[in-house]
Write a protein that holds these residues in place. Structure first.
Motif: not given
Length: 337
Positions: A9-10, A15, A35, A42, A168, A186
């Motif tokens: 995640l991210g 990530g 993500a 980012t 999301k 995240t």
């Protein structure tokens, strides 16, 4: 193809680095990056990316923290020396940190152990920049420019069969139902996903300029820094604790311009590319640990990797390698391995 499924995640530097390292360890697994913020959205894209960790940076203990530093520097430097180094946006550079106040400011216990050169500035070097500089250090380090590195990692990740999902993340448990383990990279988003009250934003703002003649970085008092990257120079900065403001502030622009041009007058007239704001995900102890969470009566296996503050680019490889070890531990006994 194994049935093992891993979700990362991210899609910032933490990530993408974690996902790439997981692919090396689990070559037959299905690994996804999930993500809803990519590339310039980012926080990683705001960072100058120079390897210079803060002396207060802390993992769970001193030994692990020092290992993260050593692993990170070696990772970046080895990648820099490889044929992929240029495409990944990694360069070696040298420069100075000056202080007119305290000798401790120009020392860095982490850098002194990993950098090939870290020494006191000479009396002549203390006069390189205008100001009453009493203390200084010179060191050689590496820089990773995220605007090159993140696209490079995602290209490698996809080439290895990885899938990138634009989604999301509302709930760790809900995402975790689809995977044998999820790795939570995240950043500041973990504050809400994990209800983590220890995670706070530290707002930063920088100005990017064109100054191709500049090959040396400089740090001064009042969080002033001038860092040449691959194709631009980053001027900074500020550290505004618990500020959630992501708008560019005109007063910060003026202050950064004045402080950087005072430190290095040759910057006057440098073409401005733009101004960027990022919220550093600060946590007093960076969270890289395992957790079993309950969701709808099922156990969700999670490995966290967040809370790096302003040193995410610096320490991404070290904490990512450590997170991969935790993934291996939490999957121990899994029949899909």
């Amino acid at each position: 193809m194994s049935d093992l499924k891993i979700g990362v995640l991210g899609a910032g530097v933490i990530g993408t680095t974690t996902a790439l390292e997981l692919q090396k360890r689990y070559r037959n697994a299905k690994i996804d990056i999930i993500a809803n913020e990519f590339f310039e959205d980012t926080t990683s894209y705001v960072a100058a990316g120079v390897f210079r960790p803060g002396t207060s940076f802390s993992g769970p203990n001193e030994d692990i923290t020092e290992k993260w530093m050593r692993d990170s520097y070696d990772y970046w430097d080895n990648l820099r020396r490889s044929r992929e180094g240029i495409d990944a946006g990694i360069i070696e550079l040298s420069g100075y940190i000056f202080s007119s106040q305290y000798p401790e400011i120009v020392r860095n216990r982490f850098l002194e152990k990993v950098c090939p050169i870290y020494r006191a500035a000479t009396p002549d070097e203390l006069t390189l920049c205008p100001g009453n500089w009493k203390y200084g250090s010179f060191f050689t380090t590496v820089l990773t420019q995220s605007s090159y590195y993140i696209p490079w990692t995602l290209t490698q990740f996809k080439r290895n069969g990885g899938l990138v999902l634009n989604q999301k993340i509302e709930n760790l448990g809900q995402v975790g139902l689809n995977y044998d383990v999820i790795v939570n990279c995240t950043g500041l988003g973990a504050k809400f996903l994990c209800n983590d009250h220890q995670l706070v934003p530290i707002r930063g703002q920088v100005t990017k300029v064109k100054a191709p003649w500049l090959k040396t970085f400089f740090y001064g008092d009042l969080d002033t820094y001038i860092i040449p990257g691959v194709d631009s120079v980053t001027l900074g900065g500020c550290r505004q604790y618990e500020s959630w403001d992501t708008d560019v502030n005109k007063y910060d622009i003026l202050r950064i311009k004045e402080q950087c041009e005072t430190l290095l007058p040759s910057l006057k007239g440098a073409k401005v590319i733009g101004h960027k704001v990022g919220l550093r995900p600060h946590r007093n102890v960076v969270r890289v640990e395992k957790e079993i969470r309950k969701f709808n009566g099922k156990n969700i296996k999670v490995v966290h990797n967040y809370g790096h503050g302003g040193y995410g680019v610096t320490t991404a490889p070290g904490t990512s390698l450590y997170a991969c070890e935790l993934v291996q531990e939490i999957l121990a006994g899994n029949s899909k391995l």
